[in-house]
Every structure is written in C-alpha cells, then in structure tokens.
Scaffold this active site. Sequence first.
Site, PDB file in Angstrom:
ATOM      1  N   SER A 121       0.824  -1.214   0.000  1.00 36.44           N
ATOM      2  CA  SER A 121       0.000   0.000   0.000  1.00 36.44           C
ATOM      3  C   SER A 121       0.856   1.260   0.000  1.00 36.44           C
ATOM      4  CB  SER A 121      -0.853  -0.020   1.269  1.00 36.44           C
ATOM      5  OG  SER A 121      -1.369   1.250   1.539  1.00 36.44           O
ATOM      6  N   TYR A 152      -1.268  -0.027  10.242  1.00 35.77           N
ATOM      7  CA  TYR A 152      -1.459  -0.620   8.904  1.00 35.77           C
ATOM      8  C   TYR A 152      -0.219  -0.478   8.013  1.00 35.77           C
ATOM      9  CZ  TYR A 152      -3.633  -1.064   4.220  1.00 35.77           C
ATOM     10  OH  TYR A 152      -3.939  -1.412   2.928  1.00 35.77           O
TER      11      TYR A 152
HETATM   12  P1  NAD Z   1     -11.111  -5.823   1.210  1.00 34.89           P
HETATM   13  O1  NAD Z   1     -11.220  -5.540   2.675  1.00 34.89           O
HETATM   14  O2  NAD Z   1     -12.319  -5.636   0.376  1.00 34.89           O
HETATM   15  O3  NAD Z   1     -10.539  -7.291   0.968  1.00 34.89           O
HETATM   16  C1  NAD Z   1      -9.670  -7.940   1.846  1.00 34.89           C
HETATM   17  C2  NAD Z   1     -10.267  -9.297   2.159  1.00 34.89           C
HETATM   18  O4  NAD Z   1      -9.373 -10.013   3.011  1.00 34.89           O
HETATM   19  C3  NAD Z   1     -11.600  -9.195   2.908  1.00 34.89           C
HETATM   20  O5  NAD Z   1     -12.642  -9.810   2.173  1.00 34.89           O
HETATM   21  C4  NAD Z   1     -11.334  -9.891   4.218  1.00 34.89           C
HETATM   22  O6  NAD Z   1     -12.446 -10.652   4.706  1.00 34.89           O
HETATM   23  C5  NAD Z   1     -10.168 -10.792   3.856  1.00 34.89           C
HETATM   24  N1  NAD Z   1      -9.422 -11.212   5.051  1.00 34.89           N
HETATM   25  C6  NAD Z   1      -9.049 -10.434   6.091  1.00 34.89           C
HETATM   26  N2  NAD Z   1      -8.435 -11.176   7.013  1.00 34.89           N
HETATM   27  C7  NAD Z   1      -8.417 -12.451   6.535  1.00 34.89           C
HETATM   28  C8  NAD Z   1      -7.935 -13.674   7.066  1.00 34.89           C
HETATM   29  N3  NAD Z   1      -7.346 -13.739   8.260  1.00 34.89           N
HETATM   30  N4  NAD Z   1      -8.096 -14.794   6.326  1.00 34.89           N
HETATM   31  C9  NAD Z   1      -8.699 -14.745   5.103  1.00 34.89           C
HETATM   32  N5  NAD Z   1      -9.187 -13.612   4.569  1.00 34.89           N
HETATM   33  C10 NAD Z   1      -9.044 -12.473   5.288  1.00 34.89           C
HETATM   34  O7  NAD Z   1      -9.900  -4.923   0.677  1.00 34.89           O
HETATM   35  P2  NAD Z   1      -9.451  -4.602  -0.808  1.00 34.89           P
HETATM   36  O8  NAD Z   1      -9.751  -3.179  -1.049  1.00 34.89           O
HETATM   37  O9  NAD Z   1      -9.960  -5.613  -1.740  1.00 34.89           O
HETATM   38  O10 NAD Z   1      -7.874  -4.742  -0.632  1.00 34.89           O
HETATM   39  C11 NAD Z   1      -7.164  -5.911  -1.016  1.00 34.89           C
HETATM   40  C12 NAD Z   1      -5.713  -5.759  -0.628  1.00 34.89           C
HETATM   41  O11 NAD Z   1      -5.174  -4.570  -1.224  1.00 34.89           O
HETATM   42  C13 NAD Z   1      -5.464  -5.624   0.869  1.00 34.89           C
HETATM   43  O12 NAD Z   1      -4.299  -6.306   1.209  1.00 34.89           O
HETATM   44  C14 NAD Z   1      -5.261  -4.146   1.055  1.00 34.89           C
HETATM   45  O13 NAD Z   1      -4.473  -3.857   2.197  1.00 34.89           O
HETATM   46  C15 NAD Z   1      -4.582  -3.763  -0.226  1.00 34.89           C
HETATM   47  N6  NAD Z   1      -4.787  -2.343  -0.551  1.00 34.89           N
HETATM   48  C16 NAD Z   1      -6.007  -1.899  -0.937  1.00 34.89           C
HETATM   49  C17 NAD Z   1      -6.180  -0.556  -1.233  1.00 34.89           C
HETATM   50  C18 NAD Z   1      -7.515  -0.012  -1.672  1.00 34.89           C
HETATM   51  O14 NAD Z   1      -7.614   1.188  -1.927  1.00 34.89           O
HETATM   52  N7  NAD Z   1      -8.572  -0.813  -1.768  1.00 34.89           N
HETATM   53  C19 NAD Z   1      -5.097   0.332  -1.142  1.00 34.89           C
HETATM   54  C20 NAD Z   1      -3.864  -0.157  -0.735  1.00 34.89           C
HETATM   55  C21 NAD Z   1      -3.705  -1.507  -0.466  1.00 34.89           C
END
Ligand code: NAD
Length: 329
Positions: A121, A152
């Site tokens: 991120s 985070y």
């Molecule tokens: P999201 O929260 O929609 O998806 C993450 C998923 O991981 C969730 O469905 C959650 O239930 C699952 N999860 C959490 N803990 C878990 C566990 N212990 N076992 C199994 N599943 C688990 O988030 P997203 O927006 O789809 O983001 C996906 C990835 O991208 C993440 O790693 C996030 O940190 C990273 N990210 C996203 C953004 C953004 O703007 N969306 C920005 C920077 C980084």
Amino acid sequence: MSIGSQRAVVCGAGGFIGGHLVKHLLAQGVDVVRAVDIKPLDEWHQVTGSVENLVLDLKNRENCLAAAEGATSVYQLAADMGGMGFIENNKALCMLSVLTNTHMLMAARDKGVERFFYSSSACVYNGDKQSSPNVAALKEADAYPAMPEDGYGWEKLFSERMCRHFEEDFGLQCRVARFHNVYGPYGTWDGGREKAPAAICRKVIEAKRTGKHEIEIWGDGSQTRSFMYIDDCIEGIRLIFESDIHEPLNLGSSELVSINQLVDIVEDIAGIKLDRKYNLSAPKGVNGRNSDNTLIQKMLGWEPSIRLRVGLEKTYNWIESEMRAGAAK
Ligand code: NAD
C-alpha cells in the site's frame, strides 16, 4: 511466468479487489484453483461459482497450507483493512495481518509455489513526505527512511520486506505492488470500512434521495489524493505479476485531486450542489499523497490511465443501484 501455465490461488477473494481479480484471471484463461476468504460466502463482494471457494482464516498456518496446496501462484490480498476511519482506530487488527502474510509466505515456500503476488500500500510511505497538499508525488525510494502510517503501514512495509527476503533466501519469486486508493463497483460503500470515493458517492446519493442538501466532509477538504479505478488496478496486477521486477512498484493513478474536487465531481455526476460541513476532528490521513509513475512507466511502459470522472460515474451508478436494492454491505 505465463498466464496459461498458472494454477492460481486468490487470498482475500471475498473482498473488493480479490473478487474482481478472480473473474479477470479466469477471463484470461488462468486456472484459478481456489478463492479464499475469512468471511462467510454470503458476505463476499463477488462469488465465482466455477472455482473452489473456501472460507478459511489465513492467520492460521494450517489453513494457509491447505490454501496453497497444488498452486503455482498465490495472489495474497487478504488483510484486515478499510478506509482512514478504520485503520486509524484499529491499528492492532491491521498489524495482525502480519500473521496472514507470514503464514502464506511460509505455506507458499513449503508447497513449492513458484510466484507470490503481495498487495502492499501507499501507506508504507514516510509521513514526512506527505505533509503538504501540494505534495511531490511519491517515488518508490520514498518509503525509506521508514516512517509509514502507524499500524497498517508498518505491517505492510514489514511484509514487503519479508517478501524480499523469502525471495533472496528461499527462492520464492515475489512481486509486490503498492496500491494507491482503489475504487470501483463491488467495493465497500457503507459500514465503516469504506474509502473516500465510495463514502462521498453514498453521501451525495443520500442527500439527493432525502432532499437534505448537505454533506459532511472529513477534514477541511484540502487534503489531496489520487484514486485508481479497479480496471487499472487489475491490469497492473497482471503486468507486475508477469514481470521480472523484484522491487515494490507503485500501482496508482497520478491524477491528483483534493477531497473538495472529488466532491465537485460527484456533485456534477449527481446533478446537485450541496452545503459542505467540514468535520475537522474526523480522521483524514496525510495532507497530500500522489503516485510517481516514472518507474512503472520505465519498467512496463504502462501506467493507470482511467480518468477519475469516468471511473466515478460507474462507481456512483453502481452504489446508487445497490442503495436502491437496499443491499448494504
Ligand atoms: P477488502 O477488505 O475488500 O478485501 C480484503 C479481504 O481479506 C476481505 O474480504 C477480508 O475478509 C479478507 N481477510 C481479512 N483477514 C483475513 C484472514 N485472516 N483470512 C482470510 N481472509 C481475510 O480490501 P481490498 O480493497 O480488496 O484490498 C485488497 C488488498 O489490497 C489488501 O491487502 C489491502 O491492504 C490492499 N490495498 C487496498 C487498497 C484499496 O484502496 N482498496 C489500497 C492499498 C492496499
């Protein structure tokens, strides 16, 4: 590693980006053997029937071994995360994702996985470089000296580092992208984990529906960000995954806007003007953040290019239809 030779596992597949990724990989002809998430299936943003969908807590090592079984590639997107409101108030929960990343890396190594994609991120970047709204866009090198977003961001930076050393010491090929604010349909738009574009769309739609032409904005609205539409994010994941780039790479739009400008665009889409109330005590994150795309351009000859207005219109229409259907997530 070519697309056609993969047997892929998507971790965090019940989430926003993971759900899109499963569909995209299948459309590209990838054999997606498994989609994994901790949430019950009826809470997944998208469920694809043709793959094995497993509900597993990937903080647990045994579950990670089961998830990685038979796979050649792992896309590790599972994380406990949300927008600023969530990550500022749940630092320990965010840091516990280190268990998921650690155990998935170990499982990938032990099960002979060839390539591991990790979603890092922009929150890894040093806060001192983001203190002004007129920020210089962040280059990959700006993550060090380290002073990332508390909780985070520290976890993401540590896990990036683990990917690097698993590659150096154990030969597991790792690819790391630093996502900058991703938005689009099938994202969270309600409930406390939503991010600014979805939250603003929802608030504008609510104002339109109720006739109460007011909107609450977190901070003074001058803070700047860039926002990447989901289709660009998915294409970037594919390109970075297939590449020979071993260092973390920015994956973000470089179209910088203030939060006030973001509200202007959504108001324009909705065809209304709202009275803005600024909540100066709400979490607002750093003052300015943008993605410097020099490196991704140089390495891949590509960068995210979908204009914010275009992506927001699709996102607004999707959230409006969800609200109409009363299907809050
Ligand atoms: P999201 O929260 O929609 O998806 C993450 C998923 O991981 C969730 O469905 C959650 O239930 C699952 N999860 C959490 N803990 C878990 C566990 N212990 N076992 C199994 N599943 C688990 O988030 P997203 O927006 O789809 O983001 C996906 C990835 O991208 C993440 O790693 C996030 O940190 C990273 N990210 C996203 C953004 C953004 O703007 N969306 C920005 C920077 C980084």
